[in-house]
Write a protein that holds these residues in place. Structure first.
Motif, PDB file in Angstrom:
ATOM      1  N   THR A   1      -6.139  -5.681  16.318  1.00  0.00           N
ATOM      2  CA  THR A   1      -6.133  -6.326  15.244  1.00  0.00           C
ATOM      3  C   THR A   1      -4.753  -6.105  14.344  1.00  0.00           C
ATOM      4  O   THR A   1      -4.173  -5.269  14.605  1.00  0.00           O
ATOM      5  N   SER A   2      -4.419  -7.214  13.440  1.00  0.00           N
ATOM      6  CA  SER A   2      -3.110  -6.993  12.923  1.00  0.00           C
ATOM      7  C   SER A   2      -3.165  -7.906  11.579  1.00  0.00           C
ATOM      8  O   SER A   2      -3.891  -8.619  11.216  1.00  0.00           O
ATOM      9  N   GLY A   3      -2.150  -7.437  10.868  1.00  0.00           N
ATOM     10  CA  GLY A   3      -1.788  -8.119   9.567  1.00  0.00           C
ATOM     11  C   GLY A   3      -2.605  -7.836   8.405  1.00  0.00           C
ATOM     12  O   GLY A   3      -3.428  -6.837   8.392  1.00  0.00           O
ATOM     13  N   PRO A   4      -2.400  -8.384   7.268  1.00  0.00           N
ATOM     14  CA  PRO A   4      -3.425  -7.901   6.224  1.00  0.00           C
ATOM     15  C   PRO A   4      -4.639  -9.032   6.030  1.00  0.00           C
ATOM     16  O   PRO A   4      -4.900  -9.742   6.945  1.00  0.00           O
TER      17      PRO A   4
ATOM     18  N   ALA B   1       3.782  -6.805  11.650  1.00  0.00           N
ATOM     19  CA  ALA B   1       4.672  -6.555  12.634  1.00  0.00           C
ATOM     20  C   ALA B   1       4.433  -5.440  13.492  1.00  0.00           C
ATOM     21  O   ALA B   1       4.845  -5.795  14.861  1.00  0.00           O
ATOM     22  N   GLN B   2       3.826  -4.467  13.220  1.00  0.00           N
ATOM     23  CA  GLN B   2       3.358  -3.432  14.213  1.00  0.00           C
ATOM     24  C   GLN B   2       2.335  -4.001  15.092  1.00  0.00           C
ATOM     25  O   GLN B   2       2.328  -3.698  16.375  1.00  0.00           O
ATOM     26  N   GLY B   3       1.042  -4.571  14.551  1.00  0.00           N
ATOM     27  CA  GLY B   3       0.235  -5.117  15.306  1.00  0.00           C
ATOM     28  C   GLY B   3       0.689  -6.101  16.202  1.00  0.00           C
ATOM     29  O   GLY B   3       0.277  -6.288  17.598  1.00  0.00           O
ATOM     30  N   THR B   4       1.467  -6.965  16.137  1.00  0.00           N
ATOM     31  CA  THR B   4       2.091  -7.747  17.069  1.00  0.00           C
ATOM     32  C   THR B   4       2.899  -7.336  17.859  1.00  0.00           C
ATOM     33  O   THR B   4       2.923  -7.834  19.255  1.00  0.00           O
ATOM     34  N   ALA B   5       3.606  -6.318  17.565  1.00  0.00           N
ATOM     35  CA  ALA B   5       4.521  -5.612  18.545  1.00  0.00           C
ATOM     36  C   ALA B   5       3.832  -4.981  19.508  1.00  0.00           C
ATOM     37  O   ALA B   5       3.886  -4.912  20.726  1.00  0.00           O
ATOM     38  N   LEU B   6       2.671  -4.222  19.332  1.00  0.00           N
ATOM     39  CA  LEU B   6       1.715  -3.718  20.000  1.00  0.00           C
ATOM     40  C   LEU B   6       0.886  -4.628  20.959  1.00  0.00           C
ATOM     41  O   LEU B   6       0.900  -4.458  22.198  1.00  0.00           O
ATOM     42  N   ALA B   7       0.459  -5.834  20.508  1.00  0.00           N
ATOM     43  CA  ALA B   7      -0.309  -6.773  21.345  1.00  0.00           C
ATOM     44  C   ALA B   7       0.637  -7.140  22.387  1.00  0.00           C
ATOM     45  O   ALA B   7       0.402  -7.485  23.782  1.00  0.00           O
TER      46      ALA B   7
ATOM     47  N   LEU C   1       2.214  -4.804  29.995  1.00  0.00           N
ATOM     48  CA  LEU C   1       1.610  -4.050  30.915  1.00  0.00           C
ATOM     49  C   LEU C   1       0.410  -4.514  31.636  1.00  0.00           C
ATOM     50  O   LEU C   1      -0.304  -4.017  32.305  1.00  0.00           O
ATOM     51  N   GLY C   2       0.326  -6.223  31.404  1.00  0.00           N
ATOM     52  CA  GLY C   2      -0.835  -6.699  32.260  1.00  0.00           C
ATOM     53  C   GLY C   2      -2.050  -6.905  31.808  1.00  0.00           C
ATOM     54  O   GLY C   2      -2.905  -7.399  32.191  1.00  0.00           O
ATOM     55  N   ALA C   3      -2.429  -6.333  30.361  1.00  0.00           N
ATOM     56  CA  ALA C   3      -3.458  -6.551  29.735  1.00  0.00           C
ATOM     57  C   ALA C   3      -3.861  -8.074  29.493  1.00  0.00           C
ATOM     58  O   ALA C   3      -3.030  -8.599  29.008  1.00  0.00           O
ATOM     59  N   LYS C   4      -5.250  -8.527  29.212  1.00  0.00           N
ATOM     60  CA  LYS C   4      -5.663  -9.556  28.668  1.00  0.00           C
ATOM     61  C   LYS C   4      -6.034  -8.933  27.128  1.00  0.00           C
ATOM     62  O   LYS C   4      -7.129  -8.438  26.818  1.00  0.00           O
ATOM     63  N   VAL C   5      -5.243  -9.643  26.429  1.00  0.00           N
ATOM     64  CA  VAL C   5      -5.208  -9.219  24.923  1.00  0.00           C
ATOM     65  C   VAL C   5      -5.760 -10.060  23.876  1.00  0.00           C
ATOM     66  O   VAL C   5      -5.326 -11.406  23.883  1.00  0.00           O
ATOM     67  N   THR C   6      -6.916  -9.746  23.202  1.00  0.00           N
ATOM     68  CA  THR C   6      -7.330 -10.291  22.239  1.00  0.00           C
ATOM     69  C   THR C   6      -6.866 -10.105  20.954  1.00  0.00           C
ATOM     70  O   THR C   6      -7.054  -8.972  20.397  1.00  0.00           O
ATOM     71  N   PHE C   7      -5.992 -10.947  20.160  1.00  0.00           N
ATOM     72  CA  PHE C   7      -5.238 -10.751  18.928  1.00  0.00           C
ATOM     73  C   PHE C   7      -5.906 -11.320  17.751  1.00  0.00           C
ATOM     74  O   PHE C   7      -5.921 -12.467  17.594  1.00  0.00           O
ATOM     75  N   VAL C   8      -6.729 -10.772  16.911  1.00  0.00           N
ATOM     76  CA  VAL C   8      -7.244 -11.032  15.733  1.00  0.00           C
ATOM     77  C   VAL C   8      -6.195 -10.725  14.517  1.00  0.00           C
ATOM     78  O   VAL C   8      -5.957  -9.460  14.015  1.00  0.00           O
ATOM     79  N   THR C   9      -5.692 -11.476  13.975  1.00  0.00           N
ATOM     80  CA  THR C   9      -4.910 -11.382  13.089  1.00  0.00           C
ATOM     81  C   THR C   9      -5.256 -12.048  11.462  1.00  0.00           C
ATOM     82  O   THR C   9      -5.635 -13.412  11.640  1.00  0.00           O
ATOM     83  N   GLY C  10      -4.814 -11.437  10.570  1.00  0.00           N
ATOM     84  CA  GLY C  10      -4.980 -12.055   9.284  1.00  0.00           C
ATOM     85  C   GLY C  10      -3.718 -12.786   8.922  1.00  0.00           C
ATOM     86  O   GLY C  10      -3.060 -13.044   9.820  1.00  0.00           O
ATOM     87  N   PRO C  11      -3.618 -13.242   7.710  1.00  0.00           N
ATOM     88  CA  PRO C  11      -2.356 -13.967   7.386  1.00  0.00           C
ATOM     89  C   PRO C  11      -1.173 -13.318   7.365  1.00  0.00           C
ATOM     90  O   PRO C  11      -0.679 -13.136   6.487  1.00  0.00           O
TER      91      PRO C  11
ATOM     92  N   ALA D   1      -4.235  -3.986   8.382  1.00  0.00           N
ATOM     93  CA  ALA D   1      -4.336  -3.444   6.916  1.00  0.00           C
ATOM     94  C   ALA D   1      -5.547  -4.200   6.240  1.00  0.00           C
ATOM     95  O   ALA D   1      -5.218  -5.190   5.400  1.00  0.00           O
ATOM     96  N   VAL D   2      -6.689  -3.816   6.392  1.00  0.00           N
ATOM     97  CA  VAL D   2      -7.643  -4.445   5.722  1.00  0.00           C
ATOM     98  C   VAL D   2      -8.090  -4.061   4.401  1.00  0.00           C
ATOM     99  O   VAL D   2      -7.976  -2.583   4.153  1.00  0.00           O
TER     100      VAL D   2
END
Length: 400
Positions: free
Chosen positions: A192-195, A213-219, A225-235, A273-274
């Motif tokens: 998860t990422s963003g506000p 930025a940090q969540g995006t970089a981590l995804a 590294l080969g993972a199938k990533v589901t990225f849930v992001t706020g605005p 940052a929820v």
């Protein structure tokens, strides 16, 4: 690991070009075939003979090789590879790629290829931080170009900072990930990422300064590294990375729904940052200033996404939370880890003076049940790479 994979390796002009020789050795040792392309500038740093000898295949340098071009050799060369790798990728090469130039063999191949492209940038720290380079980097990422590095370190020019090319072993790992043979191949990871934006009325909302930025970089690091990533992001202000499943949400309640819908997963990292609270009664029309005075807003508590997933019947094997604090950072984060029930907590100081929230760097403390690690202040991309490597080690049973 890379048996029968074909790598088109473009060697740019920079002192780090010598590292390409070690990368060739690693690739061939893993069973990959390497077709090397040496730019005119690259030939100032490594010799054609050494590149060709290590690659064990013909070296390509000239776009206008009449024998090859009679059969459109640059098209065939660009399409025959499984992956195109540019290392070192100089500021000049990045600019040409971003601008769509095709004035030599390397740039023509990059324009003609229909395969994924991975670059390993290397340049002086001021060149790396220059707005033009950062614009070009954003453009290349948006185009789907994979990026590994650069890292912090001492440079041949005598300066220290970001811009040092990633080490051959790290580039080799990124190549494996790009070809879906990384250590996280087959693993599903939720990030998860963003506000979140909690509406007050149709035009106003409660939010925070998170850029995502940090969540995006981590995804991106987990994807590499080969993972199938589901990225849930706020605005967020930072665009999501290519190559991941993106779920856009606005509010905390929407984020929780998206997260639960993305389970099961091998690991979940909650970098968003929820907002802790929302307005209990959202106005359906824009609130107006009038003679009645100031409006009174009643608040309700938002769902605790981290705690919910930590106790979920489909709980991932590794749950990682983030703690953004402004005082007593480690103590508050340690207590939060226990309270939420997650495995790891990544804590940082987001006091305004640090410039971390919304900035490009981070300084974190990784808190686990065995203790606390204090990481130095690093670019958020490097923090992400370190954390992704730790997650991979944990999931694969390797030493952390």
């Amino acid at each position: 690991m890379l048996a029968d994979k074909r790598i088109l390796l473009i060697i740019g002009g920079g002192i780090a070009a010598y590292k390409a020789l070690e990368l060739i050795r690693l690739l061939r040792g893993a069973g990959a075939a390497v077709s090397p392309v040496l730019t005119r500038a690259g030939a100032q740093f490594v010799t054609p003979l050494s590149v060709a000898a290590l690659a064990g295949s013909p070296l390509h340098q000239d776009l206008f090789d009449l024998t090859a071009e009679a059969e459109m050799g640059h098209i065939q060369l660009s399409r025959a590879a499984d992956l195109v790798v540019v290392t070192p990728c100089t500021a000049d090469l990045m600019a040409k790629m971003a601008g769509g130039h095709a004035d030599d063999l390397a740039t023509t191949l990059l324009m003609a290829t229909d395969k994924r492209v991975l670059i390993a940038p290397a340049m002086n720290v001021r060149m790396w931080e220059h707005p033009a380079t950062q614009r070009n980097l954003a453009r290349l990422r948006a185009d789907g170009v994979l990026v590994t590095g650069p890292t912090h370190g001492d440079m041949a020019c005598g300066e220290h900072g970001p811009g040092r090319m990633a080490e051959p072993a790290d580039i080799f790992a990124a190549i494996g990930a790009a070809l879906h043979d990384g250590p996280l191949k087959g693993r599903r990871i939720l990030v998860t990422s963003g506000p979140t934006h909690e509406p007050i009325d149709p035009v106003r909302y409660i939010a925070n300064r998170s850029s995502g930025a940090q969540g995006t970089a981590l995804a991106a690091a987990l994807r590499d590294l080969g993972a199938k990533v589901t990225f849930v992001t706020g605005p967020a202000t930072v665009p999501p990375p290519p190559g991941v499943q993106v779920l856009h949400v606005e509010t905390a309640r929407q984020m929780l729904e998206a997260v639960e819908g993305a389970l099961p997963a091998d690991a979940a990292v909650f970098a968003a940052a929820v907002a802790d609270w929302r307005v209990a009664q959202e106005a359906t029309q824009k609130m107006k200033k009038d003679a009645s005075g100031l409006p009174v807003l009643a608040f309700a508590e938002n769902p605790d996404i981290l705690a919910t997933v930590s106790r979920h019947r489909l709980r991932p094997g590794l749950v990682v939370g983030f703690a953004a604090e402004t005082e007593n950072v480690i103590a508050h984060a340690q207590a939060k880890r226990l309270r939420k029930g997650c495995d790891w907590m990544v804590a940082n100081d987001v006091s305004p003076a640090t410039g971390i929230m919304g900035g490009t760097e981070n300084a974190v403390h990784l808190i686990t049940e065995t203790g606390t690690e204090n990481w130095p202040r690093l670019p958020k991309t490097e923090v992400a790479a370190r954390l992704a490597a730790r997650i991979a080690a944990h999931l694969t049973g390797q030493p952390e």
